[in-house]
Design a protein around this motif. Structure first.
Motif, short mmCIF file in Angstrom:
data_model
loop_
_atom_site.label_atom_id
_atom_site.label_comp_id
_atom_site.label_asym_id
_atom_site.label_seq_id
_atom_site.Cartn_x
_atom_site.Cartn_y
_atom_site.Cartn_z
N ALA A 228 0.83 -1.21 0.00
CA ALA A 228 0.00 0.00 0.00
C ALA A 228 0.86 1.26 0.00
N MET A 229 1.98 1.22 0.71
CA MET A 229 2.89 2.38 0.74
C MET A 229 3.46 2.65 -0.66
N GLU A 230 3.72 1.58 -1.39
CA GLU A 230 4.23 1.75 -2.75
C GLU A 230 3.14 2.24 -3.69
N ASP A 231 1.95 1.69 -3.55
CA ASP A 231 0.84 2.08 -4.44
C ASP A 231 0.41 3.52 -4.21
N HIS A 232 0.56 4.02 -2.98
CA HIS A 232 0.08 5.37 -2.65
C HIS A 232 1.23 6.27 -2.19
N ARG A 233 2.40 6.06 -2.76
CA ARG A 233 3.58 6.79 -2.29
C ARG A 233 3.49 8.30 -2.53
N ASP A 234 2.59 8.75 -3.42
CA ASP A 234 2.48 10.17 -3.71
C ASP A 234 1.58 10.92 -2.74
N ASP A 235 0.81 10.21 -1.91
CA ASP A 235 -0.12 10.92 -1.02
C ASP A 235 -0.37 10.16 0.28
N LEU A 236 0.68 9.52 0.79
CA LEU A 236 0.57 8.83 2.07
C LEU A 236 1.94 8.75 2.72
N ILE A 237 2.00 9.14 3.97
CA ILE A 237 3.23 9.00 4.75
C ILE A 237 2.92 8.14 5.96
N VAL A 238 3.79 7.16 6.21
CA VAL A 238 3.62 6.26 7.34
C VAL A 238 4.72 6.54 8.37
N ILE A 239 4.31 6.68 9.62
CA ILE A 239 5.24 6.84 10.73
C ILE A 239 5.04 5.66 11.67
N VAL A 240 6.11 4.91 11.92
CA VAL A 240 6.05 3.79 12.87
C VAL A 240 6.78 4.21 14.13
N ALA A 241 6.23 3.83 15.29
CA ALA A 241 6.79 4.30 16.55
C ALA A 241 6.90 3.18 17.56
N GLY A 242 7.87 3.33 18.47
CA GLY A 242 8.04 2.34 19.53
C GLY A 242 9.39 2.47 20.21
N TYR A 243 9.68 1.52 21.11
CA TYR A 243 10.96 1.51 21.81
C TYR A 243 12.10 1.29 20.80
N PRO A 244 13.25 1.94 21.01
CA PRO A 244 14.36 1.87 20.05
C PRO A 244 14.79 0.45 19.68
N ASP A 245 15.05 -0.41 20.69
CA ASP A 245 15.56 -1.75 20.39
C ASP A 245 14.51 -2.59 19.69
N LYS A 246 13.26 -2.47 20.09
CA LYS A 246 12.20 -3.26 19.47
C LYS A 246 11.91 -2.78 18.05
N MET A 247 12.09 -1.50 17.79
CA MET A 247 11.86 -0.99 16.44
C MET A 247 12.93 -1.51 15.48
N GLU A 248 14.14 -1.73 15.97
CA GLU A 248 15.19 -2.32 15.13
C GLU A 248 14.80 -3.72 14.72
N GLU A 249 14.26 -4.48 15.66
CA GLU A 249 13.81 -5.84 15.35
C GLU A 249 12.68 -5.80 14.32
N PHE A 250 11.79 -4.85 14.46
CA PHE A 250 10.67 -4.72 13.53
C PHE A 250 11.17 -4.44 12.12
N LEU A 251 12.07 -3.49 11.98
CA LEU A 251 12.56 -3.11 10.64
C LEU A 251 13.39 -4.22 10.02
N ASN A 252 14.06 -5.01 10.84
CA ASN A 252 14.86 -6.12 10.33
C ASN A 252 14.02 -7.33 9.94
N SER A 253 12.74 -7.30 10.27
CA SER A 253 11.88 -8.45 10.00
C SER A 253 11.46 -8.55 8.54
N ASN A 254 11.64 -7.48 7.77
CA ASN A 254 11.21 -7.47 6.37
C ASN A 254 12.08 -6.50 5.58
N PRO A 255 12.76 -6.96 4.53
CA PRO A 255 13.61 -6.06 3.73
C PRO A 255 12.85 -4.86 3.18
N GLY A 256 11.56 -5.04 2.91
CA GLY A 256 10.76 -3.93 2.39
C GLY A 256 10.64 -2.80 3.37
#
Length: 363
Positions: A228-256
């Motif tokens: 969805a972020m790719e399909d609507h990249r011209d009019d959608l911004i996503v902000i993900v939030a959380g604890y620093p160490d846990k957010m690293e695990e989240f981002l590492n869970s998917n190359p996308g």
């Protein structure tokens, strides 16, 4: 044999067939130790079973066992009210600057705004465009202003021409991950459609991939969100939030995720002085004041809470909890008086502070 006899024989054969079939189903019930299958048989032939549509991408091997949609459809599209603040860029930046603390955050937001402004200017003048991802990762403990800054940033991006509406849609795992096959993808898209033209803010985003047990569709939610972020990249911004160490695990869970979220803004815990400023601001906004001794006591309490804080320290939320508990205590004190003046109604005293249980605020 006459026609009546033929009819009777036919009815007898059909009745016998139905009896044999029901006997067979009853035997199966006994063997499988299940609920009676006759009802299932009836539903199959009267088209009453719900139909499950396959909206989902393929699952990872051995990731989860599927549950099935019970046939309800709670994801009815609704028109989202535009909650974007009707303010100019200068007003939004001034509001950002007026927030207590967050010095580094304010600098980061200003830098982002400057980059967007210059990139827009280059585009208008026909200069080569640089592909940039404006999706963000907010890291920090609870109560550090992440949602407030996200809401202001949505308005700032609208004023800079990046977004068409500039509203904020805030969600967590419960709004994105369903319990049944076929529901998670449309549930994510419903949220995305609500956020189009603005910012989709996902709090505690790491919880989407923290459960690897059966019957969990968190990874499906992430896959759907990335598309969805790719399909609507011209009019959608996503902000993900959380604890620093846990957010690293989240981002590492998917190359996308790694390729789309490459800008981080860290929200530090407030200092004791900043926490006291936040408390004073709450008093001013709501028409309360502290006696001199009461303010000193609040200062000491906030210093203690800051010094003994854990990783889950709630910062401004803890200050709000303290403020609200004091209002309850003050109300109990005033309710016992025969007459109450305006001064009494607006004053928090040292006596009120003495009744605060710091243990409750530390939970």
């Amino acid at each position: 044999m006459n026609r009546m006899d033929d009819k009777n024989n036919y009815l007898n054969r059909r009745n016998k067939y139905n009896e044999e079939l029901n006997d067979l189903l009853d035997q199966m019930d006994n063997i499988l130790k299940r609920n009676p299958l006759r009802g299932v048989y009836d539903d199959l032939f009267s088209n009453r079973l719900p139909i499950v549509e396959d909206f989902t991408p393929p699952y990872r091997q051995n990731e989860q066992n599927a549950q099935f949609d019970p046939g309800e459809n709670p994801f009815v599209s609704e028109e989202v009210e535009d909650t974007a603040p009707n303010k100019s860029l200068d007003e939004l930046m001034e509001e950002l600057n007026s927030l207590v603390g967050l010095k580094k955050v304010k600098e980061d937001v200003k830098s982002l705004a400057n980059v967007v402004k210059i990139m827009k200017m280059r585009k208008e003048r026909g200069l080569p465009e640089v592909e940039m991802s404006l999706h963000l990762v907010f890291t920090g403990n609870p109560g550090t202003g992440k949602t407030t800054v996200a809401r202001l940033l949505a308005g700032i991006y609208r004023e800079l021409g990046v977004l068409s509406k500039g509203h904020l849609v805030e969600v967590d795992r419960s709004k994105l991950v369903a319990k049944y096959v076929g529901q998670t993808a449309p549930q994510v898209m419903e949220v995305v459609n609500q956020a189009l033209g603005g910012v989709l803010f996902i709090d505690e985003a790491y919880s989407l991939v923290s459960r690897r047990g059966e019957n969990d569709f968190g990874y499906e939610a992430v896959d759907t969100l990335i598309k969805a972020m790719e399909d609507h990249r011209d009019d959608l911004i996503v902000i993900v939030a959380g604890y620093p160490d846990k957010m690293e695990e989240f981002l590492n869970s998917n190359p996308g995720l790694q390729s789309r979220f490459n800008k981080y803004i860290n929200f530090d815990d407030y200092t004791p002085e900043e926490l006291l400023d936040i408390f004073r601001g709450m008093c001013r906004k709501n028409g309360y004041k502290l006696t001199e001794n009461a303010e000193e006591k609040v200062k000491q309490m906030l210093e203690f809470l800051h010094e003994t804080r854990s990783d889950s320290f709630a910062n401004a939320r803890t200050v709000r909890n303290l403020f609200e508990k004091l209002l309850t205590i003050q109300a109990g004190r005033l309710a016992e008086l025969e007459s109450v003046s305006d001064e009494d109604l607006s004053t928090i005293t040292e006596e009120d502070l003495d009744k605060i249980d710091l243990g409750e605020l530390m939970r």
